[in-house]
Design a protein around this motif. Structure first.
Motif, mmCIF file in Angstrom:
data_model
loop_
_atom_site.group_PDB
_atom_site.id
_atom_site.type_symbol
_atom_site.label_atom_id
_atom_site.label_comp_id
_atom_site.label_asym_id
_atom_site.label_seq_id
_atom_site.Cartn_x
_atom_site.Cartn_y
_atom_site.Cartn_z
ATOM 1 N N HIS A 167 23.469 -43.062 44.818
ATOM 2 C CA HIS A 167 24.666 -42.906 45.647
ATOM 3 C C HIS A 167 24.451 -41.801 46.689
ATOM 4 O O HIS A 167 24.763 -41.969 47.872
ATOM 5 C CB HIS A 167 25.851 -42.563 44.744
ATOM 6 C CG HIS A 167 27.177 -42.942 45.320
ATOM 7 N ND1 HIS A 167 27.910 -42.095 46.117
ATOM 8 C CD2 HIS A 167 27.900 -44.099 45.219
ATOM 9 C CE1 HIS A 167 29.039 -42.702 46.471
ATOM 10 N NE2 HIS A 167 29.058 -43.918 45.948
ATOM 11 N N HIS A 168 23.911 -40.670 46.246
ATOM 12 C CA HIS A 168 23.635 -39.547 47.157
ATOM 13 C C HIS A 168 22.599 -39.926 48.214
ATOM 14 O O HIS A 168 22.723 -39.539 49.381
ATOM 15 C CB HIS A 168 23.128 -38.345 46.355
ATOM 16 C CG HIS A 168 24.221 -37.473 45.798
ATOM 17 N ND1 HIS A 168 25.504 -37.911 45.589
ATOM 18 C CD2 HIS A 168 24.204 -36.161 45.408
ATOM 19 C CE1 HIS A 168 26.232 -36.909 45.093
ATOM 20 N NE2 HIS A 168 25.459 -35.840 44.975
ATOM 21 N N GLU A 169 21.579 -40.664 47.806
ATOM 22 C CA GLU A 169 20.555 -41.091 48.774
ATOM 23 C C GLU A 169 21.179 -41.939 49.876
ATOM 24 O O GLU A 169 20.810 -41.824 51.051
ATOM 25 C CB GLU A 169 19.437 -41.863 48.059
ATOM 26 C CG GLU A 169 18.533 -40.963 47.231
ATOM 27 C CD GLU A 169 17.554 -41.735 46.354
ATOM 28 O OE1 GLU A 169 16.603 -41.107 45.845
ATOM 29 O OE2 GLU A 169 17.736 -42.963 46.155
ATOM 30 N N GLY A 170 22.139 -42.791 49.484
ATOM 31 C CA GLY A 170 22.853 -43.601 50.476
ATOM 32 C C GLY A 170 23.671 -42.741 51.416
ATOM 33 O O GLY A 170 23.703 -42.978 52.635
ATOM 34 N N ALA A 171 24.336 -41.728 50.863
ATOM 35 C CA ALA A 171 25.157 -40.832 51.692
ATOM 36 C C ALA A 171 24.287 -40.065 52.688
ATOM 37 O O ALA A 171 24.673 -39.873 53.853
ATOM 38 C CB ALA A 171 25.922 -39.858 50.798
ATOM 39 N N ASP A 193 25.988 -30.920 56.493
ATOM 40 C CA ASP A 193 26.372 -30.333 55.198
ATOM 41 C C ASP A 193 26.121 -31.309 54.049
ATOM 42 O O ASP A 193 25.681 -30.901 52.969
ATOM 43 C CB ASP A 193 27.852 -29.928 55.209
ATOM 44 C CG ASP A 193 28.137 -28.768 56.158
ATOM 45 O OD1 ASP A 193 27.178 -28.073 56.568
ATOM 46 O OD2 ASP A 193 29.319 -28.569 56.510
ATOM 47 N N VAL A 194 26.417 -32.592 54.308
ATOM 48 C CA VAL A 194 26.203 -33.623 53.286
ATOM 49 C C VAL A 194 24.711 -33.702 52.932
ATOM 50 O O VAL A 194 24.336 -33.749 51.749
ATOM 51 C CB VAL A 194 26.715 -35.001 53.771
ATOM 52 C CG1 VAL A 194 26.184 -36.137 52.893
ATOM 53 C CG2 VAL A 194 28.248 -35.025 53.786
ATOM 54 N N ILE A 195 23.879 -33.699 53.955
ATOM 55 C CA ILE A 195 22.424 -33.780 53.732
ATOM 56 C C ILE A 195 21.942 -32.598 52.895
ATOM 57 O O ILE A 195 21.200 -32.758 51.916
ATOM 58 C CB ILE A 195 21.673 -33.844 55.072
ATOM 59 C CG1 ILE A 195 21.968 -35.171 55.786
ATOM 60 C CG2 ILE A 195 20.170 -33.677 54.866
ATOM 61 C CD1 ILE A 195 21.514 -35.218 57.234
ATOM 62 N N THR A 196 22.375 -31.395 53.274
ATOM 63 C CA THR A 196 21.934 -30.178 52.567
ATOM 64 C C THR A 196 22.403 -30.171 51.114
ATOM 65 O O THR A 196 21.605 -29.979 50.188
ATOM 66 C CB THR A 196 22.478 -28.924 53.283
ATOM 67 O OG1 THR A 196 22.005 -28.919 54.636
ATOM 68 C CG2 THR A 196 22.029 -27.657 52.592
ATOM 69 N N ALA A 197 23.721 -30.394 50.913
ATOM 70 C CA ALA A 197 24.289 -30.308 49.560
ATOM 71 C C ALA A 197 23.766 -31.410 48.641
ATOM 72 O O ALA A 197 23.381 -31.149 47.492
ATOM 73 C CB ALA A 197 25.812 -30.367 49.640
#
Length: 212
Positions: A167-171, A193-197
């Motif tokens: 899910h995170h990889e998709g985001a 921010d999404v990429i970093t977190a």
């Protein structure tokens, strides 16, 4: 003597009329000048208004990012909420709490952007079912969500971590697209921010899965 006085009065009246005309002309000039000042004030306020509008400029990529990421985040929050009472590991439960705490406010922020742009905020998952735009990268299917809901203990932990990594990889993929194509500053900042977190959380989850 009388004739002399009449001549004097006529001369005085003429002088008064000329003076009055000059005063009126001067006033008219002031009025015109005031008009120009107002015009210049209007023209001065125009660039300011357009600068303000420019600061809020956005494009289709920004709208797509906000619309899709809201749905993406909502599913992550749904997954995180399932950890309560199902997770065996405190680390998994803490991670789920962290994910929900980070993504809930971002959903509200992005919903605010869409509203301010005159765009529709996507419906909640409860109104749409689990299969929300399954073409988005990393989204779980209805079957996936049903399986996660039924799981518990170590089985839940493993399933949750594997699903959330995907899910995170998709985001992150969606966020990179926004950074490349988006125009709205706050949206590209959120994407960053999404990429970093989420990159950091993927590393943490892989370690918990014994892959790190």
């Amino acid at each position: 003597m009388t004739a002399h006085r009449r001549l004097f009065r006529r001369t005085a009246l003429t002088a008064t009329a000329v003076a009055a005309a000059l005063v009126l002309t001067a006033c008219g000039g002031d009025s015109d000048s005031g008009g120009h000042d107002m015009g210049s004030m209007n023209s001065d306020s125009s660039p300011s208004a357009s600068a303000s509008a420019k600061a809020g400029d956005h494009n289709d990529a920004d709208v797509s990012f906000a619309t899709e990421m809201i749905q993406h985040h909502r599913q992550a929050v749904d997954m995180a909420e399932l950890a309560d009472g199902r997770a065996a590991s405190q680390e998994v439960e803490d991670l789920a709490t962290k994910i929900k705490g980070a993504q809930d406010p971002e959903i509200k922020t992005m919903s605010g952007w869409l509203t301010s742009w005159g765009e529709e905020v996507p419906e909640a998952a409860a109104d749409m079912g689990h299969d929300m735009s399954s073409d988005m990268p990393g989204m779980m299917s209805g079957e996936d969500m049903a399986e996660l809901e039924k799981a518990s203990g170590t089985e839940f932990d493993k399933m949750f971590l594997e699903m959330m990594v995907e899910h995170h990889e998709g985001a992150i993929e969606m966020a990179k697209t926004e950074k490349a194509d988006g125009k709205y500053g706050p949206a590209t900042k959120l994407a960053d921010d999404v990429i970093t977190a989420q990159t950091a959380e993927i590393e943490q989850m892989n370690k918990l899965l014994g892959k790190g």
